[in-house]
Scaffold this motif. Sequence first.
Motif, mmCIF file in Angstrom:
data_model
loop_
_atom_site.group_PDB
_atom_site.id
_atom_site.type_symbol
_atom_site.label_atom_id
_atom_site.label_comp_id
_atom_site.label_asym_id
_atom_site.label_seq_id
_atom_site.Cartn_x
_atom_site.Cartn_y
_atom_site.Cartn_z
ATOM 1 N N PRO A 1 0.804 -1.228 0.000
ATOM 2 C CA PRO A 1 0.000 0.000 0.000
ATOM 3 C C PRO A 1 0.837 1.278 0.000
ATOM 4 O O PRO A 1 0.456 2.263 -0.637
ATOM 5 N N LEU A 2 1.970 1.283 0.685
ATOM 6 C CA LEU A 2 2.781 2.497 0.719
ATOM 7 C C LEU A 2 3.404 2.781 -0.636
ATOM 8 O O LEU A 2 3.422 3.925 -1.111
ATOM 9 N N ARG A 3 3.906 1.747 -1.274
ATOM 10 C CA ARG A 3 4.486 1.924 -2.613
ATOM 11 C C ARG A 3 3.421 2.395 -3.597
ATOM 12 O O ARG A 3 3.690 3.251 -4.455
ATOM 13 N N GLN A 4 2.208 1.854 -3.478
ATOM 14 C CA GLN A 4 1.131 2.267 -4.368
ATOM 15 C C GLN A 4 0.778 3.735 -4.147
ATOM 16 O O GLN A 4 0.576 4.483 -5.111
ATOM 17 N N LEU A 5 0.728 4.168 -2.892
ATOM 18 C CA LEU A 5 0.461 5.575 -2.612
ATOM 19 C C LEU A 5 1.556 6.468 -3.190
ATOM 20 O O LEU A 5 1.281 7.554 -3.696
ATOM 21 N N GLU A 6 2.782 6.017 -3.119
ATOM 22 C CA GLU A 6 3.884 6.806 -3.662
ATOM 23 C C GLU A 6 3.763 6.925 -5.187
ATOM 24 O O GLU A 6 4.004 7.989 -5.761
ATOM 25 N N LYS A 7 3.361 5.854 -5.857
ATOM 26 C CA LYS A 7 3.161 5.901 -7.311
ATOM 27 C C LYS A 7 2.029 6.857 -7.673
ATOM 28 O O LYS A 7 2.130 7.640 -8.624
ATOM 29 N N ILE A 8 0.941 6.785 -6.912
ATOM 30 C CA ILE A 8 -0.194 7.680 -7.153
ATOM 31 C C ILE A 8 0.226 9.126 -6.961
ATOM 32 O O ILE A 8 -0.095 10.015 -7.765
ATOM 33 N N SER A 9 0.959 9.382 -5.886
ATOM 34 C CA SER A 9 1.422 10.742 -5.596
ATOM 35 C C SER A 9 2.319 11.269 -6.707
ATOM 36 O O SER A 9 2.182 12.422 -7.145
ATOM 37 N N ALA A 10 3.237 10.433 -7.184
ATOM 38 C CA ALA A 10 4.149 10.849 -8.253
ATOM 39 C C ALA A 10 3.380 11.153 -9.529
ATOM 40 O O ALA A 10 3.654 12.149 -10.223
ATOM 41 N N GLU A 11 2.395 10.317 -9.860
ATOM 42 C CA GLU A 11 1.599 10.546 -11.063
ATOM 43 C C GLU A 11 0.742 11.807 -10.927
ATOM 44 O O GLU A 11 0.527 12.544 -11.897
ATOM 45 N N GLY A 12 0.270 12.069 -9.721
ATOM 46 C CA GLY A 12 -0.523 13.269 -9.494
ATOM 47 C C GLY A 12 0.292 14.543 -9.597
ATOM 48 O O GLY A 12 -0.246 15.606 -9.913
ATOM 49 N N ALA A 13 1.602 14.464 -9.295
ATOM 50 C CA ALA A 13 2.540 15.573 -9.478
ATOM 51 C C ALA A 13 2.068 16.867 -8.806
ATOM 52 O O ALA A 13 2.252 17.955 -9.336
ATOM 53 N N GLY A 14 1.446 16.742 -7.638
ATOM 54 C CA GLY A 14 1.056 17.929 -6.895
ATOM 55 C C GLY A 14 -0.403 18.313 -7.038
ATOM 56 O O GLY A 14 -0.892 19.159 -6.283
ATOM 57 N N ARG A 15 -1.113 17.733 -8.004
ATOM 58 C CA ARG A 15 -2.550 18.009 -8.117
ATOM 59 C C ARG A 15 -3.297 17.349 -6.968
ATOM 60 O O ARG A 15 -2.842 16.357 -6.394
ATOM 61 N N LEU A 16 -4.457 17.892 -6.628
ATOM 62 C CA LEU A 16 -5.294 17.240 -5.629
ATOM 63 C C LEU A 16 -5.789 15.914 -6.213
ATOM 64 O O LEU A 16 -6.222 15.854 -7.370
ATOM 65 N N ILE A 17 -5.709 14.852 -5.420
ATOM 66 C CA ILE A 17 -6.003 13.493 -5.884
ATOM 67 C C ILE A 17 -7.240 12.975 -5.156
ATOM 68 O O ILE A 17 -7.435 13.235 -3.966
ATOM 69 N N ARG A 18 -8.064 12.237 -5.884
ATOM 70 C CA ARG A 18 -9.225 11.573 -5.270
ATOM 71 C C ARG A 18 -8.961 10.075 -5.305
ATOM 72 O O ARG A 18 -8.882 9.456 -6.380
ATOM 73 N N LEU A 19 -8.790 9.484 -4.120
ATOM 74 C CA LEU A 19 -8.535 8.055 -4.027
ATOM 75 C C LEU A 19 -9.846 7.280 -4.000
ATOM 76 O O LEU A 19 -10.824 7.726 -3.398
ATOM 77 N N ASP A 20 -9.855 6.123 -4.637
ATOM 78 C CA ASP A 20 -11.007 5.227 -4.588
ATOM 79 C C ASP A 20 -10.603 4.034 -3.733
ATOM 80 O O ASP A 20 -9.826 3.180 -4.168
ATOM 81 N N LEU A 21 -11.105 3.994 -2.508
ATOM 82 C CA LEU A 21 -10.808 2.883 -1.599
ATOM 83 C C LEU A 21 -12.025 1.991 -1.408
ATOM 84 O O LEU A 21 -12.147 1.287 -0.407
ATOM 85 N N GLY A 22 -12.906 2.036 -2.369
ATOM 86 C CA GLY A 22 -14.100 1.208 -2.297
ATOM 87 C C GLY A 22 -15.177 1.869 -1.468
ATOM 88 O O GLY A 22 -16.052 2.553 -2.007
ATOM 89 N N ALA A 23 -15.130 1.697 -0.159
ATOM 90 C CA ALA A 23 -16.150 2.269 0.724
ATOM 91 C C ALA A 23 -15.879 3.733 1.058
ATOM 92 O O ALA A 23 -16.710 4.392 1.675
ATOM 93 N N SER A 24 -14.735 4.242 0.675
ATOM 94 C CA SER A 24 -14.394 5.624 0.989
ATOM 95 C C SER A 24 -13.626 6.245 -0.173
ATOM 96 O O SER A 24 -12.934 5.539 -0.909
ATOM 97 N N HIS A 25 -13.786 7.569 -0.326
ATOM 98 C CA HIS A 25 -13.128 8.276 -1.436
ATOM 99 C C HIS A 25 -12.456 9.553 -0.911
ATOM 100 O O HIS A 25 -12.882 10.665 -1.205
ATOM 101 N N PRO A 26 -11.387 9.386 -0.130
ATOM 102 C CA PRO A 26 -10.734 10.567 0.432
ATOM 103 C C PRO A 26 -9.921 11.312 -0.626
ATOM 104 O O PRO A 26 -9.498 10.747 -1.632
ATOM 105 N N TYR A 27 -9.700 12.596 -0.361
ATOM 106 C CA TYR A 27 -8.766 13.376 -1.167
ATOM 107 C C TYR A 27 -7.370 13.228 -0.572
ATOM 108 O O TYR A 27 -7.194 13.018 0.631
ATOM 109 N N LEU A 28 -6.376 13.343 -1.448
ATOM 110 C CA LEU A 28 -4.977 13.320 -1.027
ATOM 111 C C LEU A 28 -4.322 14.602 -1.512
ATOM 112 O O LEU A 28 -4.292 14.877 -2.707
#
Length: 456
Positions: free
Chosen positions: A29-56
């Motif tokens: 999970p940590l490596r996946q978050l790091e990949k998502i963060s790198a791809e987002g490149a500073g933009r606000l990100i919306r995560l899909d965790l199934g039952a929850s959709h937090p912003y990062l």
Amino acid sequence: MSVDVGAVPTQKAKKFPLYRTVSGFLRDPLRQLEKISAEGAGRLIRLDLGASHPYLATHPDHVQQVLRRESQNFVRDGVFWRPLRELMGDSILAEGGEWERSKRILQPVFTTRNVNRLTGLMAEAINRAVDKLDAPAREGRPIDVMPEMSRIVNETVIKVLFGDKISPVEANRLIPAFDQVATSITFRFLLPFVPRAIPMPGDRAFRDAVQVMDETLFALVDRYRDRPGDGDDIFTALCRARMATGSVLDDRWVRDNLLAMFATSTETTTLALTWLWPLLHDHPDVEARLVAEIDEVVGGERVRPEHLQRLTYVTQVVQELLRLYPVGWMFPRMATEATVVGGVPLKPGDPILISPFLTHRLATVWDRPLEFDPDRFTPENAQHRHRYAYFPFGGGPHQCIGRHVFNVEAQMILTSILSRFRPSLSEAVPAMPRIGATLRPRQPLEMRLTPVRRDV
């Protein structure tokens, strides 16, 4: 000059649908978050965790908005704060009136004046704790790094911050129990929206560890409740407040704050110092420069507070260490009012996650972000940096009140060890830590210490 990303016209957050990320989250999970963060490149990100959709939020401007400019609108509440709330209760890690009251009572312990007064006591405690490394060093026995760093930190913190009121027997119950909590809480921390009625791995271990901590802490509160002494330590400050005329504080409040302060004052330093040795192992040039400075400033003496002002490279190493491995790696918040972050409208109740670990590793924020380079923190290199490009202790009103204690303690422990020994890890260590409430190594670390021979 930074751009106020919060002023960008309304847009949508960058989304990562579950089908794209679920396999990565299951593997690491940590490596996946790091990949998502790198791809987002500073933009606000919306995560899909199934039952929850937090912003990062990872951009320093977004972090500053959440932690400082609109801190009253982004509170420590919501589903992602639930596991910590259940553990720490109405402590300094709470929100609103409970937090304000605890901070007001504990703040005097952490004033610069009081910390400076305590540094001599801290140096004595550290030197005595490091003395116990002499035997395994002389005998050539490897040490288990994390337990030994934990021992040194706890012996120091108990002496200095808790007025020596926690006995070795009680410490030997609390420390393993907290370690068990920090690891067993992982699934609840990652999936906080899963109802308590649904069993998850680690639940039983978590309950058992909390029971041990409760038994130990409530016994301590009972012992010192009416006679806390006249010191300037955490225990005394809490018990005095409990005794004050008209106080509505109870034993549970004292317990909650004792647990919160014990955890934050020991876990941060222990884990930072644990990560230090693999980094030095992989960067012998940094270790050589560090040792040269310590030899010049401290030599064969025992470390003293007056050494610290001359240990500039030691300071930079500790700062860079916390850039790569900030122990408080995730700060959950919840919006209480509608607002806009990075051009993205947020509604009341929306969860938003702030991560020093991810911001500190963004290529859009840091040059060579994955490289360990203490020279990032020379005064000339640090002066043009965004205030929230680097925030290992959080920011705004909730910034950790013990940050100065951490810096002094970590620098003196590091200096005391390297002034007397040369470390050598038994094997290389994976660079990515294990996710959980804090960031811990994925496997035990073994290290040999060779005593320094000095010409008399």
